[in-house]
Design an enzyme around this catalytic site. Structure first.
Site, PDB file in Angstrom:
ATOM      1  N   ILE A 169      18.680  -6.402   3.265  1.00  0.00           N
ATOM      2  CA  ILE A 169      19.443  -6.052   2.054  1.00  0.00           C
ATOM      3  C   ILE A 169      20.908  -6.395   2.323  1.00  0.00           C
ATOM      4  O   ILE A 169      21.499  -5.906   3.282  1.00  0.00           O
ATOM      5  CB  ILE A 169      19.306  -4.544   1.735  1.00  0.00           C
ATOM      6  CG1 ILE A 169      17.836  -4.132   1.643  1.00  0.00           C
ATOM      7  CG2 ILE A 169      20.052  -4.190   0.456  1.00  0.00           C
ATOM      8  CD1 ILE A 169      17.093  -4.676   0.465  1.00  0.00           C
ATOM      9  N   ASP A 223      16.955  -1.418  10.633  1.00  0.00           N
ATOM     10  CA  ASP A 223      16.326  -0.140  10.999  1.00  0.00           C
ATOM     11  C   ASP A 223      17.327   0.859  11.566  1.00  0.00           C
ATOM     12  O   ASP A 223      16.955   1.747  12.343  1.00  0.00           O
ATOM     13  CB  ASP A 223      15.185  -0.359  12.012  1.00  0.00           C
ATOM     14  CG  ASP A 223      14.153  -1.343  11.487  1.00  0.00           C
ATOM     15  OD1 ASP A 223      13.771  -1.218  10.317  1.00  0.00           O
ATOM     16  OD2 ASP A 223      13.729  -2.229  12.247  1.00  0.00           O
ATOM     17  N   HIS A 248       9.399   2.581   8.283  1.00  0.00           N
ATOM     18  CA  HIS A 248       9.191   1.704   9.441  1.00  0.00           C
ATOM     19  C   HIS A 248       8.040   2.283  10.265  1.00  0.00           C
ATOM     20  O   HIS A 248       7.979   3.496  10.475  1.00  0.00           O
ATOM     21  CB  HIS A 248      10.471   1.629  10.272  1.00  0.00           C
ATOM     22  CG  HIS A 248      10.357   0.673  11.418  1.00  0.00           C
ATOM     23  ND1 HIS A 248      10.522  -0.697  11.247  1.00  0.00           N
ATOM     24  CD2 HIS A 248      10.054   0.868  12.716  1.00  0.00           C
ATOM     25  CE1 HIS A 248      10.333  -1.286  12.423  1.00  0.00           C
ATOM     26  NE2 HIS A 248      10.057  -0.360  13.327  1.00  0.00           N
ATOM     27  N   SER A 288       0.833  -1.220   0.000  1.00  0.00           N
ATOM     28  CA  SER A 288       0.000   0.000   0.000  1.00  0.00           C
ATOM     29  C   SER A 288       0.866   1.267   0.000  1.00  0.00           C
ATOM     30  O   SER A 288       0.479   2.280  -0.597  1.00  0.00           O
ATOM     31  CB  SER A 288      -0.992   0.001   1.175  1.00  0.00           C
ATOM     32  OG  SER A 288      -0.340   0.271   2.385  1.00  0.00           O
ATOM     33  N   ASN A 348      13.825   3.196   3.379  1.00  0.00           N
ATOM     34  CA  ASN A 348      12.826   2.300   3.978  1.00  0.00           C
ATOM     35  C   ASN A 348      11.853   3.101   4.825  1.00  0.00           C
ATOM     36  O   ASN A 348      12.180   4.195   5.303  1.00  0.00           O
ATOM     37  CB  ASN A 348      13.529   1.260   4.865  1.00  0.00           C
ATOM     38  CG  ASN A 348      12.564   0.244   5.443  1.00  0.00           C
ATOM     39  OD1 ASN A 348      11.635  -0.225   4.756  1.00  0.00           O
ATOM     40  ND2 ASN A 348      12.733  -0.097   6.709  1.00  0.00           N
TER      41      ASN A 348
HETATM   42  C1  GAR Z   1       4.170  -0.909   6.640  1.00  0.00           C
HETATM   43  O1  GAR Z   1       3.508  -0.600   7.831  1.00  0.00           O
HETATM   44  C2  GAR Z   1       5.661  -0.708   6.800  1.00  0.00           C
HETATM   45  O2  GAR Z   1       5.998   0.379   7.615  1.00  0.00           O
HETATM   46  C3  GAR Z   1       6.061  -2.002   7.467  1.00  0.00           C
HETATM   47  O3  GAR Z   1       5.319  -2.982   6.796  1.00  0.00           O
HETATM   48  C4  GAR Z   1       4.084  -2.407   6.353  1.00  0.00           C
HETATM   49  C5  GAR Z   1       3.938  -2.673   4.882  1.00  0.00           C
HETATM   50  O4  GAR Z   1       2.695  -2.254   4.423  1.00  0.00           O
HETATM   51  N1  GAR Z   1       7.464  -2.221   7.373  1.00  0.00           N
HETATM   52  C6  GAR Z   1       8.194  -2.700   8.371  1.00  0.00           C
HETATM   53  O5  GAR Z   1       7.717  -3.062   9.436  1.00  0.00           O
HETATM   54  C7  GAR Z   1       9.690  -2.770   8.085  1.00  0.00           C
HETATM   55  N2  GAR Z   1      10.432  -3.050   9.265  1.00  0.00           N
HETATM   56  P1  GAR Z   1       2.419  -2.070   2.871  1.00  0.00           P
HETATM   57  O6  GAR Z   1       2.935  -3.354   2.207  1.00  0.00           O
HETATM   58  O7  GAR Z   1       0.946  -1.957   2.760  1.00  0.00           O
HETATM   59  O8  GAR Z   1       3.163  -0.862   2.409  1.00  0.00           O
END
Ligand code: GAR
Length: 203
Positions: free
Chosen positions: A95, A152, A111, A15, A109
């Site tokens: 990565i 992170d 987070h 998303s 990225n």
């Molecule tokens: C998001 O909330 C992103 O911040 C998190 O995964 C979700 C992906 O949602 N990422 C992490 O936790 C990375 N450590 P999306 O696929 O709908 O963008």
């Protein structure tokens, strides 16, 4: 100004990637969504790529069990589409150094917490929101950062806060934070592209 090509790495729903594609398509973001790579063949992210007519590739340890070959392929695809910025959007893979070095200071990225809080190995998605609630935090948010070899741990580029409400569940908190994420990712990329946020040198 030359067009900035964005290459996405996404494992799941995608998303955040969609929010960025939408911003490119309606002219809010001066960039071209060039290619999508996913380690998950059935990810919604790859479906979104197909729907948006963006080339999509399934590359992961299933397609390339040798990590060095996998890295070579990821780099080859990103370079083939002349990617300037690599956008991690829910990419649940570390990565490795070869990719980090090839796109030094150009991998970004998002987070779903106010890093350095609630980051690190194993902290992703709903686990982050559950940990925020368990810690009794009054606020949380989202962080955009450069990717380095620590989970992170790279340079923080932007953050935005969101309140934690009394009756929040991990799901209700995730729903609030994801809206913040979509906005923050687009705004931060706008600032990078117009020079308001300067990335460290690529070499
Ligand atoms: C998001 O909330 C992103 O911040 C998190 O995964 C979700 C992906 O949602 N990422 C992490 O936790 C990375 N450590 P999306 O696929 O709908 O963008």
């Amino acid at each position: 100004m030359a067009t900035i090509n964005l290459g996405f790495l996404a494992s799941g729903r995608g998303s955040n990637m969609q929010a960025i594609i939408d911003a490119c398509r309606d002219g809010r973001l001066n960039a071209n969504p060039a290619v999508v790579i996913s380690n998950n063949a059935s990810s919604v992210a790859l479906e979104r790529a197909r729907n948006a007519d963006i080339p999509g590739y399934h590359l992961g340890l299933i397609t390339h069990p040798d990590p060095d070959t996998l890295d070579f392929m990821i780099i080859e695809i990103l370079q083939r589409y002349e990617v300037n910025l690599v956008i991690l959007a829910g990419y649940m893979q570390k990565i490795r150094p070869k990719v980090l070095n090839t796109f030094k200071n150009r991998i970004i990225n998002i987070h779903p917490s106010l890093l350095p809080k609630f980051g690190g190995r194993g902290m992703y998605g709903m686990k982050v929101h559950a940990a925020v609630l368990a810690a009794g935090e009054k606020e949380t948010g989202a962080t955009i950062h450069l990717v380095n070899n620590e989970y992170d741990g790279g340079l923080i580029l932007a953050q935005c806060k969101a309140p934690v409400e009394q009756n929040d569940t991990p799901e209700s908190l995730a729903a609030r934070v994801i809206n913040v994420e979509h906005r923050l990712y687009v705004e931060t990329l706008q600032k990078i592209i117009n020079g308001e946020i300067k990335l460290p040198a690529a070499r």
